[in-house]
Write an enzyme that holds these catalytic residues in place. Structure first.
Site, PDB file in Angstrom:
ATOM      1  N   GLU A 148     -11.774  -8.809   4.725  1.00  0.00           N
ATOM      2  CA  GLU A 148     -10.985  -8.042   5.701  1.00  0.00           C
ATOM      3  C   GLU A 148     -11.735  -6.852   6.295  1.00  0.00           C
ATOM      4  O   GLU A 148     -11.449  -6.412   7.395  1.00  0.00           O
ATOM      5  CB  GLU A 148      -9.691  -7.519   5.066  1.00  0.00           C
ATOM      6  CG  GLU A 148      -8.642  -8.558   4.808  1.00  0.00           C
ATOM      7  CD  GLU A 148      -8.712  -9.071   3.376  1.00  0.00           C
ATOM      8  OE1 GLU A 148      -9.762  -8.877   2.728  1.00  0.00           O
ATOM      9  OE2 GLU A 148      -7.723  -9.674   2.935  1.00  0.00           O
ATOM     10  N   THR A 187     -27.413   2.125 -12.582  1.00  0.00           N
ATOM     11  CA  THR A 187     -27.466   2.302 -11.119  1.00  0.00           C
ATOM     12  C   THR A 187     -27.398   0.973 -10.357  1.00  0.00           C
ATOM     13  O   THR A 187     -27.278   0.959  -9.139  1.00  0.00           O
ATOM     14  CB  THR A 187     -28.761   3.034 -10.683  1.00  0.00           C
ATOM     15  OG1 THR A 187     -29.864   2.204 -11.007  1.00  0.00           O
ATOM     16  CG2 THR A 187     -28.910   4.374 -11.365  1.00  0.00           C
ATOM     17  N   CYS A 380      16.681  12.248   0.115  1.00  0.00           N
ATOM     18  CA  CYS A 380      17.020  11.088   0.933  1.00  0.00           C
ATOM     19  C   CYS A 380      18.039  10.181   0.226  1.00  0.00           C
ATOM     20  O   CYS A 380      19.206  10.513   0.183  1.00  0.00           O
ATOM     21  CB  CYS A 380      15.745  10.354   1.345  1.00  0.00           C
ATOM     22  SG  CYS A 380      15.962   9.447   2.872  1.00  0.00           S
ATOM     23  N   HIS A 513      12.427  14.291   3.707  1.00  0.00           N
ATOM     24  CA  HIS A 513      11.429  14.289   2.621  1.00  0.00           C
ATOM     25  C   HIS A 513      10.579  15.560   2.676  1.00  0.00           C
ATOM     26  O   HIS A 513       9.508  15.566   3.299  1.00  0.00           O
ATOM     27  CB  HIS A 513      10.514  13.070   2.755  1.00  0.00           C
ATOM     28  CG  HIS A 513      11.204  11.780   2.473  1.00  0.00           C
ATOM     29  ND1 HIS A 513      11.255  11.217   1.220  1.00  0.00           N
ATOM     30  CD2 HIS A 513      11.900  10.951   3.286  1.00  0.00           C
ATOM     31  CE1 HIS A 513      11.945  10.092   1.265  1.00  0.00           C
ATOM     32  NE2 HIS A 513      12.350   9.904   2.516  1.00  0.00           N
ATOM     33  N   GLU A 515       8.722  16.745   0.517  1.00  0.00           N
ATOM     34  CA  GLU A 515       7.452  16.602  -0.213  1.00  0.00           C
ATOM     35  C   GLU A 515       6.264  16.357   0.717  1.00  0.00           C
ATOM     36  O   GLU A 515       5.128  16.693   0.384  1.00  0.00           O
ATOM     37  CB  GLU A 515       7.546  15.493  -1.277  1.00  0.00           C
ATOM     38  CG  GLU A 515       7.673  14.052  -0.762  1.00  0.00           C
ATOM     39  CD  GLU A 515       9.107  13.611  -0.538  1.00  0.00           C
ATOM     40  OE1 GLU A 515       9.960  14.476  -0.277  1.00  0.00           O
ATOM     41  OE2 GLU A 515       9.368  12.389  -0.600  1.00  0.00           O
TER      42      GLU A 515
HETATM   43  N1  GLN Z   1      17.633   3.600   1.781  1.00  0.00           N
HETATM   44  C1  GLN Z   1      18.105   4.796   2.383  1.00  0.00           C
HETATM   45  C2  GLN Z   1      18.146   4.696   3.897  1.00  0.00           C
HETATM   46  O1  GLN Z   1      17.488   3.861   4.470  1.00  0.00           O
HETATM   47  C3  GLN Z   1      17.273   5.986   1.962  1.00  0.00           C
HETATM   48  C4  GLN Z   1      15.849   5.902   2.376  1.00  0.00           C
HETATM   49  C5  GLN Z   1      14.955   6.865   1.646  1.00  0.00           C
HETATM   50  O2  GLN Z   1      15.298   7.349   0.575  1.00  0.00           O
HETATM   51  N2  GLN Z   1      13.790   7.141   2.187  1.00  0.00           N
HETATM   52  O3  GLN Z   1      18.815   5.474   4.541  1.00  0.00           O
END
Ligand code: GLN
Length: 538
Positions: A148, A187, A380, A513, A515
Site C-alpha cells: 500500500e 544494525t 458525548c 469532545h 479531550e
Molecule cells: N453514538 C453517539 C452519537 O452518535 C455518541 C457518539 C460519541 O460518543 N462520539 O450521537
C-alpha cells in the site's frame, strides 16, 4: 519557500514516527519557524471515521471537522498548531477523488494509472493549502515494503525531483534491536530497511534509530557506512520515561540542528526546552495518585482513547497528581458489582461510544456516581447516558433511551436530521455512515451562575464534536426542576451541549469532545477541574 521533510518507517510499525515528527515540529517551531505537520495513510478507507478503535486506535477530530488518524493528535499536542482537513489523506480518499473525476470525463480519454494520476494527486496533497510555512513535515503511514505504501513513496521521490533535492529531506525511522542472549545491538534490520528504500529510489538523509539502549559509536558508524548517511545524521532515540521527554531527547541528539544544516538555514533562535523539562519533572516526581475509572467499550486497547488518556494526564499535571486509570469494560460491569468495582475510585469517566453493547453497565455506574456524589464526567455518549439515567431514575420515565440502540424507547436521545451551523441548515444523511456526523467545532453558550461557566471562565466556548444523536430538548424544564441543569446550549438554544447536577460536587456531561483540545503545555480547564475534584474527593 517551504522545505519539505518526509518521514518514513521501516522494520516494524509503532516505532514512534508520529512522536518523532511531532517532536521535530516542536523544535523547529520553537526556533521561530512556521511549521505544518501532515499524515498520509496508505489504507483504503476514505478516512478512519468508520474504522473500529480496536483496529486503528482513536479517531481524531480537527476544528474543521475532519476525522483523522490519531497521529494528528500528537502533532497538535506537541506543536499547539491546530490541524486541518487538508493535513491528512488516505489511499481511499485519493482513489475516490480520482474515480469521481474519471466518471466526469475529466481525464479526456486517457488511461487512468497509478503513475502519474495517483502520484499526482498525492503530490497535490503534499503542497496543497500551504502559504508561508517554512517547513512541511509529512509522515507516511505504514512501513517501507508494504504494498500500500508504494505509490506514496514513488510520489515523494518524484516530488523531490520536482522541487529540487535541496528542498526536500528524507528521514527514515527504523528499529535497532538489542539481543539479550548475545548482549549485542543489531544494525542489520536497519541496513535492510534502507536498502529497500533505496531500491525505490529514495536515499534517506537522516536515519533515526529506535533502540532500547544507547547505540555505541562503532554501530553508528556501521549504520552510517551501510546506509550511506553521514554519521552525524544517524540519530538515536532511546525509550523515554515519558513522551514529554521526546523533544528533549531529539534535541540532545541534534535532530533539529542537522535538519537546519541540511537545508543550510540559520536558526532564528534556540529551541526552548524549558516547558518540556518542567512537565517531565512534574510527571516523574508526582507521588500522590488519584484513581480514575474509565468505563467504555474499548478500554483494553490503549490507543482507543489516546486523546482522553492524554487530557487526563494534562489534568494531573495541572494538579500535581499522577493519574491511575482503572479501565473497566462496560459490558462486563454488572449492576450488582458496581459497589465493589468502583469502591476505590476518586472519579468516574464515561467516554464517547457507539451502539448498545455495555450501555446498561454505563448507566449503572452513572447512577452510582450521582447517588454517592463521586466526581463524574460524561463525554458525548457518556453525557447521553447520564441524561437517560436521570430520566429513568429521577423523572421516572422508565422507557427513556436512545434511538441509536432501541427504536421502541422513549426517544430522549434521537437523530436530528437538520441542525444549524453558521445560519445554514445542514442536512444529515442516514444513507452513509462515513463523514455524516455533526463534526468539528461548534459553539455553546454557557449559563450564568453555572459550574461550567466558572470552569471555562467564559460565556461562550467552541469545542469539537463527533456524534449523530442529540439530547431531546423538550423536557429541559422537567430536568431542571429536578436538579439536572442544561448549562450549555447551542446558540439557537435547540441543542443541549452541557448538563450538570445542582446538588452534586462535580457532575458534568458534555456533548462534545474536550479531550481533542487539551495540550500538555496548556491543559484543558475541564480536565484540570475534573482532576481537582477527584483529588479533593479522597
Ligand atoms: N453514538 C453517539 C452519537 O452518535 C455518541 C457518539 C460519541 O460518543 N462520539 O450521537
Amino acid at each position: 519557500m517551504a522545505r519539505y521533510i518526509f518521514v518514513t518507517g521501516g522494520v516494524v510499525s509503532s516505532l514512534g514516527k508520529g512522536l518523532s515528527s511531532a517532536s521535530l515540529a516542536y523544535l523547529l517551531k520553537s526556533r521561530g519557524f512556521k511549521v505544518r505537520v501532515r499524515k498520509m495513510d496508505p489504507y483504503l478507507n476514505v478516512d478512519p471515521g468508520t474504522m473500529s478503535p480496536f483496529q486503528h486506535g482513536e479517531v481524531f477530530v480537527t476544528d474543521d471537522g475532519a476525522e483523522t488518524d490519531l497521529d494528528l493528535g500528537h502533532y497538535e499536542r506537541f506543536t499547539e498548531i491546530s490541524s486541518k482537513q487538508s493535513d491528512n489523506i488516505t489511499t481511499g480518499k485519493i482513489y475516490s477523488d480520482i474515480i469521481k473525476k474519471e466518471r466526469k470525463g475529466k481525464y479526456l480519454g486517457k488511461t487512468v494509472q497509478v503513475i502519474p494520476h495517483v502520484t499526482d494527486r498525492i503530490k497535490e496533497f503534499i503542497k496543497g493549502d500551504i502559504k508561508d510555512e517554512d517547513f512541511v513535515i509529512c509522515e507516511i503511514g505504514g512501513t517501507v515494503g508494504d504494498i500500500e505504501s508504494l505509490p506514496f513513496l514513488e510520489a515523494i521521490r518524484q516530488f523531490s525531483n520536482d522541487i529540487g533535492k535541496s528542498k526536500t529531506l528524507f528521514i527514515h525511522l527504523t528499529l535497532v534491536p538489542f539481543l539479550k542472549s548475545s548482549d549485542e545491538i543489531k544494525t542489520k534490520p536497519t541496513q535492510h530497511s534502507v536498502k529497500e528504500l533505496r531500491s525505490i529510489g529514495i536515499q534517506p538523509d537522516i536515519v533515526i534509530c529506535r533502540s532500547q539502549k544507547s547505540i555505541p559509536f562503532d554501530q553508528r558508524r556501521k549504520i552510517s557506512l551501510f546506509c550511506n548517511v553521514p554519521i552525524d545524521n544517524v540519530i538515536e532515540t532511546v525509550d523515554v520515561r515519558t513522551i514529554y521527554e521526546a523533544p528533549i531527547s531529539f534535541y540532545n541528539e541534534k535532530l533539529d540542528k542537522q535538519v537546519l544544516k541540511f537545508f543550510k538555514i540559520k536558526s532564528k533562535k534556540s529551541a526552548n526546552l524549558k516547558p518540556w523539562k518542567k512537565i517531565t519533572k512534574t510527571v516523574l516526581q508526582n507521588k500522590k495518585q488519584v484513581n480514575i475509572a474509565i468505563i467504555g467499550k474499548y478500554v483494553n486497547l490503549k490507543d482507543a482513547y489516546k486523546s482522553l488518556d492524554e487530557a487526563l494526564t494534562h489534568g494531573g499535571i495541572s494538579n500535581n497528581v499522577k493519574i491511575n486509570l482503572i479501565r473497566i469494560e462496560s459490558d462486563k460491569l454488572k449492576t450488582n458489582q458496581i459497589n465493589k468495582e468502583l469502591k476505590k475510585v476518586s472519579a468516574i469517566l464515561i467516554p464517547g461510544g457507539f451502539g448498545k453493547r455495555g450501555t446498561e453497565g454505563k448507566i449503572s455506574a452513572i447512577n452510582f456516581a450521582r447517588i454517592k456524589k463521586i466526581p463524574f464526567l460524561g463525554i458525548c455518549f457518556g453525557m447521553q447516558m447520564a441524561v437517560i439515567e436521570f430520566a429513568r431514575n429521577v423523572l421516572k420515565i422508565k422507557k427513556a433511551g436512545s434511538t441509536e440502540f432501541n427504536t421502541n424507547c422513549f426517544p430522549l436521545i434521537g437523530l436530528i436530521d437538520e441542525w444549524n451551523k453558521n445560519g445554514k441548515i445542514i442536512k444529515g444523511t442516514r444513507k452513509d455512515l462515513g463523514g455524516t456526523m455533526r463534526l468539528g467545532l461548534y459553539e455553546a453558550k454557557l449559563k450564568h451562575n453555572s459550574m461550567i461557566k466558572n470552569i471555562y471562565k467564559s460565556v461562550s466556548i467552541k469545542e469539537r464534536h463527533r456524534h449523530r444523536y442529540e439530547v431531546n430538548n423538550n423536557l429541559k424544564n422537567k430536568f431542571e426542576e429536578k436538579g439536572m441543569i442544561f448549562s450549555g446550549m447551542s446558540p439557537d438554544n435547540k441543542l443541549p451541549e452541557i448538563i450538570e447536577l445542582k446538588n452534586h460536587p462535580w457532575f458534568v456531561g458534555v456533548q462534545f469532545h474536550p479531550e481533542f483540545k487539551s495540550r500538555p503545555l496548556s491543559p484543558h480547564p475541564l480536565f484540570s477541574s475534573f482532576i481537582k475534584a477527584a483529588k479533593n474527593y479522597k
